[in-house]
Design a protein around this motif. Structure first.
Motif, PDB file in Angstrom:
ATOM      1  N   ALA A  64       0.823  -1.211   0.000  1.00  0.00           N
ATOM      2  CA  ALA A  64       0.000   0.000   0.000  1.00  0.00           C
ATOM      3  C   ALA A  64       0.860   1.264   0.000  1.00  0.00           C
ATOM      4  O   ALA A  64       1.920   1.309   0.614  1.00  0.00           O
ATOM      5  N   GLY A  65       0.359   2.284  -0.685  1.00  0.00           N
ATOM      6  CA  GLY A  65       0.939   3.617  -0.530  1.00  0.00           C
ATOM      7  C   GLY A  65       1.644   4.147  -1.764  1.00  0.00           C
ATOM      8  O   GLY A  65       2.037   3.404  -2.672  1.00  0.00           O
ATOM      9  N   GLU A  66       1.796   5.471  -1.759  1.00  0.00           N
ATOM     10  CA  GLU A  66       2.409   6.203  -2.882  1.00  0.00           C
ATOM     11  C   GLU A  66       3.819   5.687  -3.189  1.00  0.00           C
ATOM     12  O   GLU A  66       4.237   5.684  -4.355  1.00  0.00           O
ATOM     13  N   LEU A 124     -12.059   8.312   0.233  1.00  0.00           N
ATOM     14  CA  LEU A 124     -12.871   9.505  -0.063  1.00  0.00           C
ATOM     15  C   LEU A 124     -12.236  10.297  -1.207  1.00  0.00           C
ATOM     16  O   LEU A 124     -12.941  10.793  -2.098  1.00  0.00           O
ATOM     17  N   LEU A 125     -10.905  10.373  -1.206  1.00  0.00           N
ATOM     18  CA  LEU A 125     -10.239  11.117  -2.282  1.00  0.00           C
ATOM     19  C   LEU A 125     -10.532  10.493  -3.642  1.00  0.00           C
ATOM     20  O   LEU A 125     -10.797  11.190  -4.615  1.00  0.00           O
ATOM     21  N   ALA A 126     -10.501   9.180  -3.699  1.00  0.00           N
ATOM     22  CA  ALA A 126     -10.784   8.526  -4.981  1.00  0.00           C
ATOM     23  C   ALA A 126     -12.261   8.692  -5.348  1.00  0.00           C
ATOM     24  O   ALA A 126     -12.599   8.901  -6.512  1.00  0.00           O
ATOM     25  N   ASP A 127     -13.150   8.619  -4.358  1.00  0.00           N
ATOM     26  CA  ASP A 127     -14.586   8.796  -4.626  1.00  0.00           C
ATOM     27  C   ASP A 127     -14.884  10.147  -5.267  1.00  0.00           C
ATOM     28  O   ASP A 127     -15.692  10.242  -6.182  1.00  0.00           O
ATOM     29  N   ARG A 169      -6.849  10.483   8.743  1.00  0.00           N
ATOM     30  CA  ARG A 169      -5.876  11.143   7.859  1.00  0.00           C
ATOM     31  C   ARG A 169      -6.304  11.034   6.386  1.00  0.00           C
ATOM     32  O   ARG A 169      -6.134  11.963   5.604  1.00  0.00           O
ATOM     33  N   GLU A 170      -6.860   9.887   6.025  1.00  0.00           N
ATOM     34  CA  GLU A 170      -7.296   9.696   4.633  1.00  0.00           C
ATOM     35  C   GLU A 170      -8.594  10.476   4.361  1.00  0.00           C
ATOM     36  O   GLU A 170      -8.829  10.908   3.234  1.00  0.00           O
ATOM     37  N   LEU A 171      -9.415  10.635   5.398  1.00  0.00           N
ATOM     38  CA  LEU A 171     -10.616  11.475   5.213  1.00  0.00           C
ATOM     39  C   LEU A 171     -10.199  12.921   4.950  1.00  0.00           C
ATOM     40  O   LEU A 171     -10.804  13.616   4.126  1.00  0.00           O
TER      41      LEU A 171
HETATM   42  N1  LIG Z   1      -6.212  10.094 -11.500  1.00  0.00           N
HETATM   43  C1  LIG Z   1      -6.553  11.230 -10.947  1.00  0.00           C
HETATM   44  O1  LIG Z   1      -7.261  12.054 -11.539  1.00  0.00           O
HETATM   45  C2  LIG Z   1      -6.092  11.524  -9.565  1.00  0.00           C
HETATM   46  C3  LIG Z   1      -6.654  12.599  -8.845  1.00  0.00           C
HETATM   47  C4  LIG Z   1      -6.228  12.814  -7.546  1.00  0.00           C
HETATM   48  C5  LIG Z   1      -5.255  11.988  -6.986  1.00  0.00           C
HETATM   49  N2  LIG Z   1      -4.725  10.973  -7.719  1.00  0.00           N
HETATM   50  C6  LIG Z   1      -3.702  10.089  -7.139  1.00  0.00           C
HETATM   51  O2  LIG Z   1      -4.334   9.359  -6.103  1.00  0.00           O
HETATM   52  C7  LIG Z   1      -3.334   9.003  -5.136  1.00  0.00           C
HETATM   53  C8  LIG Z   1      -3.878   9.306  -3.761  1.00  0.00           C
HETATM   54  O3  LIG Z   1      -5.049   8.545  -3.588  1.00  0.00           O
HETATM   55  P1  LIG Z   1      -5.527   8.068  -2.154  1.00  0.00           P
HETATM   56  O4  LIG Z   1      -5.513   9.229  -1.238  1.00  0.00           O
HETATM   57  O5  LIG Z   1      -6.769   7.311  -2.343  1.00  0.00           O
HETATM   58  O6  LIG Z   1      -4.293   7.155  -1.702  1.00  0.00           O
HETATM   59  P2  LIG Z   1      -4.076   5.564  -1.556  1.00  0.00           P
HETATM   60  O7  LIG Z   1      -4.604   4.832  -2.726  1.00  0.00           O
HETATM   61  O8  LIG Z   1      -2.640   5.393  -1.222  1.00  0.00           O
HETATM   62  O9  LIG Z   1      -4.953   5.196  -0.279  1.00  0.00           O
HETATM   63  C9  LIG Z   1      -4.615   5.758   0.965  1.00  0.00           C
HETATM   64  C10 LIG Z   1      -4.451   4.689   2.036  1.00  0.00           C
HETATM   65  O10 LIG Z   1      -5.753   4.220   2.408  1.00  0.00           O
HETATM   66  C11 LIG Z   1      -5.778   2.796   2.363  1.00  0.00           C
HETATM   67  N3  LIG Z   1      -7.158   2.445   2.069  1.00  0.00           N
HETATM   68  C12 LIG Z   1      -7.791   2.512   0.870  1.00  0.00           C
HETATM   69  N4  LIG Z   1      -9.096   2.260   1.028  1.00  0.00           N
HETATM   70  C13 LIG Z   1      -9.295   2.003   2.336  1.00  0.00           C
HETATM   71  C14 LIG Z   1     -10.435   1.700   3.105  1.00  0.00           C
HETATM   72  N5  LIG Z   1     -11.675   1.662   2.579  1.00  0.00           N
HETATM   73  N6  LIG Z   1     -10.274   1.494   4.435  1.00  0.00           N
HETATM   74  C15 LIG Z   1      -9.041   1.589   4.999  1.00  0.00           C
HETATM   75  N7  LIG Z   1      -7.930   1.901   4.326  1.00  0.00           N
HETATM   76  C16 LIG Z   1      -8.058   2.110   2.997  1.00  0.00           C
HETATM   77  C17 LIG Z   1      -4.748   2.419   1.344  1.00  0.00           C
HETATM   78  O11 LIG Z   1      -4.286   1.113   1.526  1.00  0.00           O
HETATM   79  C18 LIG Z   1      -3.659   3.456   1.601  1.00  0.00           C
HETATM   80  O12 LIG Z   1      -2.868   3.050   2.670  1.00  0.00           O
HETATM   81  C19 LIG Z   1      -2.077   9.780  -5.480  1.00  0.00           C
HETATM   82  O13 LIG Z   1      -1.145   8.911  -6.061  1.00  0.00           O
HETATM   83  C20 LIG Z   1      -2.553  10.805  -6.498  1.00  0.00           C
HETATM   84  O14 LIG Z   1      -1.546  11.137  -7.438  1.00  0.00           O
HETATM   85  C21 LIG Z   1      -5.141  10.715  -8.981  1.00  0.00           C
END
Ligand SMILES: NC(=O)c1ccc[n+]([C@@H]2O[C@H](COP(=O)([O-])OP(=O)(O)OC[C@H]3O[C@@H](n4cnc5c(N)ncnc54)[C@H](O)[C@@H]3O)[C@@H](O)[C@H]2O)c1
Ligand SMILES: [Zn+2]
Length: 349
Positions: A64-66, A124-127, A169-171
């Motif tokens: 997991a992770g960047e 949430l960021l991906a959503d 932190r992810e929220l």
């Molecule tokens: N393609 C695009 O348009 C776009 C836009 C914004 C960001 N990004 C990219 O997205 C990445 C950041 O995304 P992110 O913040 O989702 O990071 P991430 O994918 O690394 O997820 C963050 C962490 O949350 C964990 N995780 C994921 N879902 C979980 C869940 N439901 N419960 C518990 N843990 C969970 C993951 O294992 C990871 O440790 C960056 O690489 C960025 O460049 C892409």
């Protein structure tokens, strides 16, 4: 269920489906021989659901992770796909956050010159952001997202119930992008400002997802190749990236909130803007961020980011700054001016 289709001028279409219990409905979007791709955290939490949804599928789980958004992970994934004998008609199904989505989308575009890609975002960021727009990437030569493509997924299945396992932190990371969107969309800004509950309330956040998705989908469908309008989505991000580069402990979301805060202040100095509105936007940022703007030596971050830049010939920094409700503007400043203004803003706080 709530469903809409993103059509881009490149004639690709992506179906976005907001659906509870998305994994249970996955099978009908993935054809007969899907392959799943996820990361270790998501697999640990949702293995049973993934295996139940795709009972015959093989898969690949990344660390997991960047730090693992690399060519090595991409090639391991492609090797696993080849090893499983995927054909042109097999779908790659990514279940995870933005890292899994960016890597999975790239692998799907490369394998046999392109196989269908389905994304189930779990952060949430991906959503609200990464799932829409078709940008794919890996980090390369120390530069974030240096290699990538723009190619729309076949489908995106958004299920807010994944949020219940997401660390705070992810929220914050998702909320950073939500505030950025709110600076472009008055209805979202009003909703955030008038909500008197906690901004980390999961039901509240889930309720914000559709508006964010639609905003991003609208921008992307008008500018699929990132030629113009889509640049608005960089709001606050120039300063955010400078902070992120040199304050490694801070999450992307904290940096975005601080970036928006400082760039609002720059707008007040250099542009025709609504000061009262900007103060409300800044207060919103600070309701979420655990780091105050004074705690960051933002001018030094900006100076170091300039020195780090591969291509500083223009001598100027380009920013997309909030100005009035729902409006933003491009602001170009000479580097020294930008750094001096940030230092002055910080010392006046
Ligand atoms: N393609 C695009 O348009 C776009 C836009 C914004 C960001 N990004 C990219 O997205 C990445 C950041 O995304 P992110 O913040 O989702 O990071 P991430 O994918 O690394 O997820 C963050 C962490 O949350 C964990 N995780 C994921 N879902 C979980 C869940 N439901 N419960 C518990 N843990 C969970 C993951 O294992 C990871 O440790 C960056 O690489 C960025 O460049 C892409
Ligand atoms: Zn961002």
């Amino acid at each position: 269920m709530n469903e809409f289709v993103i059509k881009t001028s490149t004639r690709e279409t992506c179906t976005v489906i907001l659906q509870e219990n998305a994994l249970a409905h996955l099978a009908k979007h993935v054809g007969t021989s899907p392959f799943y791709f996820t990361d270790e955290n998501v697999f640990r939490l949702y293995r049973t659901q993934i295996e139940k949804a795709l009972p015959t599928a093989q898969g690949y789980t990344m660390s997991a992770g960047e730090a693992f958004k690399t060519p090595e992970t991409l090639f391991k994934l492609l090797e696993a796909m080849a090893g499983a004998g995927l054909t042109k008609r097999s779908a790659l199904v990514a279940v995870g956050g933005g890292v899994v989505g960016d890597l999975g989308g790239l692998a799907a575009g490369l394998y046999m010159r392109g196989i269908p890609f389905v994304f189930v975002p779990t952060t949430l960021l991906a959503d609200v952001d990464a799932a829409i727009g078709g940008k794919t990437a890996i980090d390369f030569c120390g530069v974030k997202n240096l290699l990538g493509t723009i190619r729309q997924p076949r489908a995106v299945l958004v299920d807010s119930s994944f949020l219940c396992t997401l660390p705070r932190r992810e929220l914050v990371c998702g909320l950073g992008e939500i505030v950025k969107h709110a600076a472009l969309l008055p209805s979202l800004f009003n909703r955030l400002c008038s909500w008197d509950g906690g901004l980390f309330d999961l039901d509240f956040l889930a309720g914000l997802i559709p508006e964010n998705l639609r905003l991003k989908a609208e921008i992307v469908s008008h500018d699929p190749t990132d030629a113009g309008l889509r640049k608005r989505l960089n709001l606050g991000h120039t300063t955010a990236h400078a902070i992120e580069l040199f304050k490694c402990g801070l999450s992307h979301g904290e940096c975005v909130l601080l970036g928006i805060f400082y760039e609002a202040e720059l707008a007040k100095r250099y542009l025709d803007c609504d000061g009262e509105y900007l103060a409300r936007l800044q207060a919103l940022c600070m309701r979420i961020s655990e780091v105050g703007p004074k705690e960051i030596d933002v001018a030094s971050c900006a100076r170091l980011a300039r020195l780090d830049k591969k291509n500083p010939e223009s001598g100027k920094v380009a920013l997309v700054v909030p100005t009035k409700k729902g409006e933003c503007a491009m602001l170009e400043l000479p580097f020294e001016e930008y750094e001096g203004a940030l230092a002055a803003i910080r010392s006046a706080l």
